[in-house]
Scaffold this motif. Structure first.
Motif, PDB file in Angstrom:
ATOM      1  N   HIS A   1      -0.078  11.005   3.154  1.00 16.36           N
ATOM      2  CA  HIS A   1      -1.201  10.459   3.049  1.00 16.36           C
ATOM      3  C   HIS A   1      -1.753  10.708   1.284  1.00 16.36           C
ATOM      4  O   HIS A   1      -2.244   9.801   0.716  1.00 16.36           O
ATOM      5  CB  HIS A   1      -2.241  11.478   3.567  1.00 16.36           C
ATOM      6  CG  HIS A   1      -3.680  11.305   3.232  1.00 16.36           C
ATOM      7  ND1 HIS A   1      -4.465   9.920   3.480  1.00 16.36           N
ATOM      8  CD2 HIS A   1      -4.768  11.753   2.620  1.00 16.36           C
ATOM      9  CE1 HIS A   1      -5.759   9.971   3.153  1.00 16.36           C
ATOM     10  NE2 HIS A   1      -5.833  11.059   2.430  1.00 16.36           N
ATOM     11  N   LYS A   2      -1.391  11.617   0.815  1.00 17.44           N
ATOM     12  CA  LYS A   2      -1.346  11.919  -0.723  1.00 17.44           C
ATOM     13  C   LYS A   2      -0.715  10.790  -1.425  1.00 17.44           C
ATOM     14  O   LYS A   2      -1.315  10.277  -2.414  1.00 17.44           O
ATOM     15  CB  LYS A   2      -0.931  13.280  -1.043  1.00 17.44           C
ATOM     16  CG  LYS A   2      -1.014  13.580  -2.613  1.00 17.44           C
ATOM     17  CD  LYS A   2      -2.431  13.695  -2.962  1.00 17.44           C
ATOM     18  CE  LYS A   2      -2.503  13.952  -4.478  1.00 17.44           C
ATOM     19  NZ  LYS A   2      -4.269  14.127  -4.842  1.00 17.44           N
ATOM     20  N   VAL A   3       0.462  10.348  -0.849  1.00 10.59           N
ATOM     21  CA  VAL A   3       1.496   9.472  -1.715  1.00 10.59           C
ATOM     22  C   VAL A   3       0.775   7.875  -1.549  1.00 10.59           C
ATOM     23  O   VAL A   3       0.518   7.173  -2.489  1.00 10.59           O
ATOM     24  CB  VAL A   3       2.527   9.315  -1.167  1.00 10.59           C
ATOM     25  CG1 VAL A   3       3.455   8.225  -1.686  1.00 10.59           C
ATOM     26  CG2 VAL A   3       3.465  10.578  -1.648  1.00 10.59           C
TER      27      VAL A   3
ATOM     28  N   GLN B   1       2.591  16.345  11.476  1.00 14.11           N
ATOM     29  CA  GLN B   1       1.355  16.431  10.866  1.00 14.11           C
ATOM     30  C   GLN B   1       1.599  16.742   9.340  1.00 14.11           C
ATOM     31  O   GLN B   1       0.665  16.635   8.326  1.00 14.11           O
ATOM     32  CB  GLN B   1       0.086  17.169  11.594  1.00 14.11           C
ATOM     33  CG  GLN B   1      -0.071  16.518  13.009  1.00 14.11           C
ATOM     34  CD  GLN B   1      -0.777  15.231  12.777  1.00 14.11           C
ATOM     35  OE1 GLN B   1      -1.353  14.693  11.862  1.00 14.11           O
ATOM     36  NE2 GLN B   1      -0.297  14.020  13.595  1.00 14.11           N
ATOM     37  N   TRP B   2       2.352  17.977   9.283  1.00 15.06           N
ATOM     38  CA  TRP B   2       2.309  18.513   7.864  1.00 15.06           C
ATOM     39  C   TRP B   2       2.718  17.746   6.715  1.00 15.06           C
ATOM     40  O   TRP B   2       2.462  17.393   5.665  1.00 15.06           O
ATOM     41  CB  TRP B   2       3.097  19.847   7.984  1.00 15.06           C
ATOM     42  CG  TRP B   2       2.815  20.982   8.733  1.00 15.06           C
ATOM     43  CD1 TRP B   2       1.619  20.971   9.126  1.00 15.06           C
ATOM     44  CD2 TRP B   2       3.580  22.183   9.220  1.00 15.06           C
ATOM     45  NE1 TRP B   2       1.357  22.060  10.176  1.00 15.06           N
ATOM     46  CE2 TRP B   2       2.663  22.655  10.100  1.00 15.06           C
ATOM     47  CE3 TRP B   2       4.770  22.248   9.005  1.00 15.06           C
ATOM     48  CZ2 TRP B   2       3.168  23.887  10.720  1.00 15.06           C
ATOM     49  CZ3 TRP B   2       5.217  23.382   9.953  1.00 15.06           C
ATOM     50  CH2 TRP B   2       4.379  24.178  10.557  1.00 15.06           C
ATOM     51  N   SER B   3       3.944  16.803   7.320  1.00 13.22           N
ATOM     52  CA  SER B   3       4.428  15.693   6.485  1.00 13.22           C
ATOM     53  C   SER B   3       3.545  14.589   6.285  1.00 13.22           C
ATOM     54  O   SER B   3       3.701  14.031   5.169  1.00 13.22           O
ATOM     55  CB  SER B   3       5.778  15.375   7.064  1.00 13.22           C
ATOM     56  OG  SER B   3       5.665  14.797   8.304  1.00 13.22           O
TER      57      SER B   3
ATOM     58  N   GLN C   1       0.959  -1.217  -0.137  1.00 12.41           N
ATOM     59  CA  GLN C   1      -0.055  -0.008  -0.043  1.00 12.41           C
ATOM     60  C   GLN C   1       0.907   1.209   0.121  1.00 12.41           C
ATOM     61  O   GLN C   1       0.539   2.427   0.657  1.00 12.41           O
ATOM     62  CB  GLN C   1      -1.013   0.045   1.141  1.00 12.41           C
ATOM     63  CG  GLN C   1      -2.096  -1.173   1.090  1.00 12.41           C
ATOM     64  CD  GLN C   1      -3.279  -0.990   2.228  1.00 12.41           C
ATOM     65  OE1 GLN C   1      -3.983  -0.109   2.166  1.00 12.41           O
ATOM     66  NE2 GLN C   1      -3.419  -1.863   2.867  1.00 12.41           N
ATOM     67  N   GLN C   2       1.930   1.224  -0.604  1.00 12.56           N
ATOM     68  CA  GLN C   2       2.993   2.184  -0.725  1.00 12.56           C
ATOM     69  C   GLN C   2       3.423   2.904   0.481  1.00 12.56           C
ATOM     70  O   GLN C   2       3.797   4.390   0.794  1.00 12.56           O
ATOM     71  CB  GLN C   2       2.341   3.375  -1.593  1.00 12.56           C
ATOM     72  CG  GLN C   2       2.046   3.085  -2.957  1.00 12.56           C
ATOM     73  CD  GLN C   2       3.609   2.783  -3.784  1.00 12.56           C
ATOM     74  OE1 GLN C   2       4.189   3.904  -3.799  1.00 12.56           O
ATOM     75  NE2 GLN C   2       3.966   1.685  -4.298  1.00 12.56           N
ATOM     76  N   ILE C   3       3.251   2.218   1.670  1.00  9.21           N
ATOM     77  CA  ILE C   3       3.454   2.601   3.056  1.00  9.21           C
ATOM     78  C   ILE C   3       5.114   3.194   3.165  1.00  9.21           C
ATOM     79  O   ILE C   3       5.133   4.346   3.750  1.00  9.21           O
ATOM     80  CB  ILE C   3       3.150   1.650   3.926  1.00  9.21           C
ATOM     81  CG1 ILE C   3       1.552   1.586   4.179  1.00  9.21           C
ATOM     82  CG2 ILE C   3       3.478   2.194   5.437  1.00  9.21           C
ATOM     83  CD1 ILE C   3       1.114   0.367   5.194  1.00  9.21           C
ATOM     84  N   ALA C   4       5.926   2.242   2.927  1.00 11.45           N
ATOM     85  CA  ALA C   4       7.434   2.624   2.895  1.00 11.45           C
ATOM     86  C   ALA C   4       7.651   3.798   2.173  1.00 11.45           C
ATOM     87  O   ALA C   4       8.305   4.749   2.536  1.00 11.45           O
ATOM     88  CB  ALA C   4       8.219   1.517   2.455  1.00 11.45           C
ATOM     89  N   VAL C   5       7.253   4.177   0.890  1.00 11.79           N
ATOM     90  CA  VAL C   5       7.622   5.249   0.103  1.00 11.79           C
ATOM     91  C   VAL C   5       6.786   6.421   0.596  1.00 11.79           C
ATOM     92  O   VAL C   5       7.355   7.515   0.801  1.00 11.79           O
ATOM     93  CB  VAL C   5       6.982   5.024  -1.232  1.00 11.79           C
ATOM     94  CG1 VAL C   5       6.955   6.324  -2.305  1.00 11.79           C
ATOM     95  CG2 VAL C   5       7.863   3.820  -2.184  1.00 11.79           C
ATOM     96  N   ALA C   6       5.455   6.259   1.236  1.00 12.47           N
ATOM     97  CA  ALA C   6       4.793   7.402   1.748  1.00 12.47           C
ATOM     98  C   ALA C   6       5.463   7.967   2.696  1.00 12.47           C
ATOM     99  O   ALA C   6       5.680   9.279   2.847  1.00 12.47           O
ATOM    100  CB  ALA C   6       3.414   7.157   2.175  1.00 12.47           C
ATOM    101  N   TYR C   7       5.876   7.210   3.680  1.00 13.07           N
ATOM    102  CA  TYR C   7       6.672   7.709   4.981  1.00 13.07           C
ATOM    103  C   TYR C   7       8.163   8.263   4.645  1.00 13.07           C
ATOM    104  O   TYR C   7       8.715   9.091   5.397  1.00 13.07           O
ATOM    105  CB  TYR C   7       6.778   6.663   6.035  1.00 13.07           C
ATOM    106  CG  TYR C   7       5.439   6.682   6.927  1.00 13.07           C
ATOM    107  CD1 TYR C   7       5.218   7.418   7.847  1.00 13.07           C
ATOM    108  CD2 TYR C   7       4.687   5.717   6.701  1.00 13.07           C
ATOM    109  CE1 TYR C   7       4.146   7.595   8.677  1.00 13.07           C
ATOM    110  CE2 TYR C   7       3.303   5.580   7.489  1.00 13.07           C
ATOM    111  CZ  TYR C   7       3.042   6.470   8.540  1.00 13.07           C
ATOM    112  OH  TYR C   7       2.185   6.508   9.095  1.00 13.07           O
TER     113      TYR C   7
END
Length: 239
Positions: A194-196, A187-189, A127-133
């Protein structure tokens, strides 16, 4: 706006033996914990999101930002060696901008890369979690470096104040207190993450537009004011 000599001196100061050990300890801890969690719990998207959000983004990234941001200029001001730089025909904003670039680069390398590795260990980037973070770590690295570089310029107790901010405001209030979340780099990051990622695993209390405005504003204003403060230090020394 960028001076190679200032950059080289700053890299040398930040990546000295003692600071390098401290900078490397947190990423290694994150990766080690990720290996243990994966071995015990298997690949789980929620677990990966929780660990990367609470340990990597809320704790590791701001702490590394403190070390890199304050270390880029604070020690030079404390021991007086900043006079060497100020005596050179360099514009003060150039000195600050160069040190910001170095602090951002160091923060990114020691936070974003380990976050990506930990994410792939935990759930293989499901679910793209690694890339998102990882993207969140990259984005927040810029804002943290600017904030803590400013702190290193205006205070001789920058590390103490930075640690209080990182551990109390970001890690505690930024995660738990609703009102404080709006003014949290974390939270800003997360809004960018979340968008990713999409979906509900990565969430933020701040909208993407608001987060982007805050991230840019904080980075620009902190960098500008640090340059102005350095001018003031120069004038004080000349007087």
């Amino acid at each position: 706006m960028y001076d190679p000599t200032v950059a080289r001196l700053t890299y040398r100061a930040l990546l000295g033996r003692r600071r390098a050990l401290i900078l490397g300890a947190l990423p290694l801890l994150l990766i080690a914990i990720s290996v243990v969690v994966r071995a015990l719990a298997g690949a789980d998207d929620q677990t990966a999101s929780d660990l990367l959000g609470k340990l990597a983004l809320a704790t590791m990234v701001p702490l590394i930002g403190v070390i890199a941001g304050t270390g880029a200029i604070g020690p030079e001001i404390d021991d007086g060696s900043v006079v060497y730089l100020l005596s050179k025909p360099l514009k003060r904003p150039t000195i600050i901008f160069t040190k910001l670039i170095v602090a951002v680069a160091v923060t990114m390398v020691f936070s974003a890369l380990p976050t990506l590795i930990a994410g792939f260990i935990l759930n293989g980037n499901g679910q793209q979690i690694a890339v998102a973070y990882t993207v969140a770590a990259l984005v927040s690295s810029i804002a943290y470096a600017a904030l803590f570089l400013l702190l290193g310029t205006v205070s001789r107790h920058a590390v103490v104040f930075g640690l209080v901010y990182a551990l109390v405001w970001e890690a505690l209030f930024g995660s738990l207190v609703p009102g404080a979340r709006t003014l949290s780099v974390q939270q800003w990051s997360l809004a960018v993450a979340h968008k990713v990622a999409g979906g509900d695993l990565v969430t933020s209390d701040v909208g993407l537009t608001t987060a982007t405005v805050f991230l840019v504003a904080v980075t620009v204003l902190a960098t500008w004011y640090a340059g102005q403060k350095l001018r003031t230090l120069t004038l004080a020394g000349e007087e």
